[in-house]
Design an enzyme around this catalytic site. Structure first.
Site, PDB file in Angstrom:
ATOM      1  N   LEU A  97       0.818  -1.206   0.000  1.00  0.00           N
ATOM      2  CA  LEU A  97       0.000   0.000   0.000  1.00  0.00           C
ATOM      3  C   LEU A  97       0.856   1.262   0.000  1.00  0.00           C
ATOM      4  O   LEU A  97       1.914   1.310   0.618  1.00  0.00           O
ATOM      5  CB  LEU A  97      -0.933   0.003   1.218  1.00  0.00           C
ATOM      6  CG  LEU A  97      -1.955  -1.134   1.255  1.00  0.00           C
ATOM      7  CD1 LEU A  97      -2.738  -1.099   2.561  1.00  0.00           C
ATOM      8  CD2 LEU A  97      -2.898  -1.065   0.065  1.00  0.00           C
ATOM      9  N   ASN A 115       1.037  -6.208  10.486  1.00  0.00           N
ATOM     10  CA  ASN A 115       1.448  -7.201   9.497  1.00  0.00           C
ATOM     11  C   ASN A 115       2.355  -8.210  10.180  1.00  0.00           C
ATOM     12  O   ASN A 115       2.827  -7.986  11.303  1.00  0.00           O
ATOM     13  CB  ASN A 115       2.167  -6.530   8.319  1.00  0.00           C
ATOM     14  CG  ASN A 115       2.117  -7.373   7.054  1.00  0.00           C
ATOM     15  OD1 ASN A 115       1.571  -8.474   7.035  1.00  0.00           O
ATOM     16  ND2 ASN A 115       2.702  -6.860   5.983  1.00  0.00           N
ATOM     17  N   THR A 116       2.598  -9.314   9.488  1.00  0.00           N
ATOM     18  CA  THR A 116       3.478 -10.347  10.001  1.00  0.00           C
ATOM     19  C   THR A 116       4.499 -10.698   8.929  1.00  0.00           C
ATOM     20  O   THR A 116       4.202 -10.603   7.735  1.00  0.00           O
ATOM     21  CB  THR A 116       2.665 -11.595  10.419  1.00  0.00           C
ATOM     22  OG1 THR A 116       3.549 -12.610  10.904  1.00  0.00           O
ATOM     23  CG2 THR A 116       1.870 -12.153   9.262  1.00  0.00           C
ATOM     24  N   HIS A 117       5.690 -11.086   9.373  1.00  0.00           N
ATOM     25  CA  HIS A 117       6.786 -11.326   8.425  1.00  0.00           C
ATOM     26  C   HIS A 117       7.585 -12.552   8.870  1.00  0.00           C
ATOM     27  O   HIS A 117       7.859 -12.712  10.066  1.00  0.00           O
ATOM     28  CB  HIS A 117       7.695 -10.091   8.367  1.00  0.00           C
ATOM     29  CG  HIS A 117       8.808 -10.215   7.377  1.00  0.00           C
ATOM     30  ND1 HIS A 117       8.606 -10.102   6.025  1.00  0.00           N
ATOM     31  CD2 HIS A 117      10.145 -10.449   7.548  1.00  0.00           C
ATOM     32  CE1 HIS A 117       9.751 -10.249   5.395  1.00  0.00           C
ATOM     33  NE2 HIS A 117      10.700 -10.465   6.290  1.00  0.00           N
ATOM     34  N   ASP A 153       8.294  -3.640   5.740  1.00  0.00           N
ATOM     35  CA  ASP A 153       8.974  -4.410   6.785  1.00  0.00           C
ATOM     36  C   ASP A 153       9.877  -3.552   7.672  1.00  0.00           C
ATOM     37  O   ASP A 153      10.870  -4.036   8.221  1.00  0.00           O
ATOM     38  CB  ASP A 153       9.809  -5.559   6.182  1.00  0.00           C
ATOM     39  CG  ASP A 153       8.967  -6.539   5.394  1.00  0.00           C
ATOM     40  OD1 ASP A 153       7.784  -6.704   5.734  1.00  0.00           O
ATOM     41  OD2 ASP A 153       9.489  -7.127   4.426  1.00  0.00           O
TER      42      ASP A 153
END
Length: 221
Positions: A97, A115-117, A153
């Site tokens: 985005l 969010n997840t990474h 990230d």
């Protein structure tokens, strides 16, 4: 606090959220996918804001197709805002985005997108984190839940959990063990984030204010 989950694929993270009773109010997607069907089957409102509608061709050549990231991001933010969404959790959402999403409506979603990474950020950011960890000979990888910001990230860390790299691991086996951790850590972190937001009275950005070192209560390494 009204929670929206954004999906693009199979919806396995969404299933984990629903399995532990996370209060999901809306599920959105940028393309038709199984995640929308999971939400519909659970009686959750769904919304499809298709990425394809914001992609224009040039001379009919697919390789020259241009994605209007800002236009799409503003449209998605407006749709979520129209449904009263307060917090957004990305769950395998495939579209990066634009910063305009976070600043929509005077910053409605600034500090309120999670969010997840699949790595222990800041190590191995980007799309190929698991592969990069293996290529680097890392002894461990893991899962990071973070606040999403326009830079991919790079947002403040909310929680992390390490996953050891085992002898004989390939990208698929390591990623599957990381996903197993992710399905526990991410819903729990979202639930704590929602609780903190609901209890804050200091202002719209309060629930997004986290220690920039990433060391949060309950974090595991």
């Amino acid at each position: 606090m009204r929670l929206a989950v954004l999906v693009s694929g199979t919806g396995s993270i969404l299933e984990a959220m629903l399995g532990v009773g996370l209060p999901v109010d809306v599920v959105g997607a940028d393309r038709p996918c199984r995640g929308l069907a999971i939400a519909a089957d659970a009686g959750i409102e769904t919304m499809l804001v298709e990425r394809a509608e914001w992609t224009a061709g040039d001379g009919g050549e697919a390789r020259r197709r241009r994605f209007d990231r800002m236009g799409y991001s503003c449209d998605l933010a407006a749709v979520l805002d129209g449904r009263g969404v307060d917090v957004v959790a990305m769950a395998g959402f495939g579209t990066v985005l634009d910063g305009s999403f976070f600043e929509w409506g005077g910053g409605r979603y600034r500090g309120r997108v999670l969010n997840t990474h699949p790595s222990l950020l800041p190590a191995f950011p980007g799309w190929h984190a698991v592969r990069d960890a293996l290529d680097a000979g890392a002894a461990e990888s893991g899962c990071t839940v973070h606040v999403a910001i326009p830079e991919v990230d790079a947002g403040p860390v909310l929680a992390q959990r390490a996953v050891p790299v085992l002898a004989g691991d390939d990208e698929a086996t390591l990623h599957e063990r990381i996903k197993a951790v992710e399905r526990e850590l991410y819903p729990a972190t979202i639930a704590a984030f929602l609780e903190r937001c609901a209890g804050e009275t200091a202002g719209d950005d309060a629930c997004g204010e986290v220690d920039p070192s990433g060391r949060q209560e309950g974090q595991t390494r």
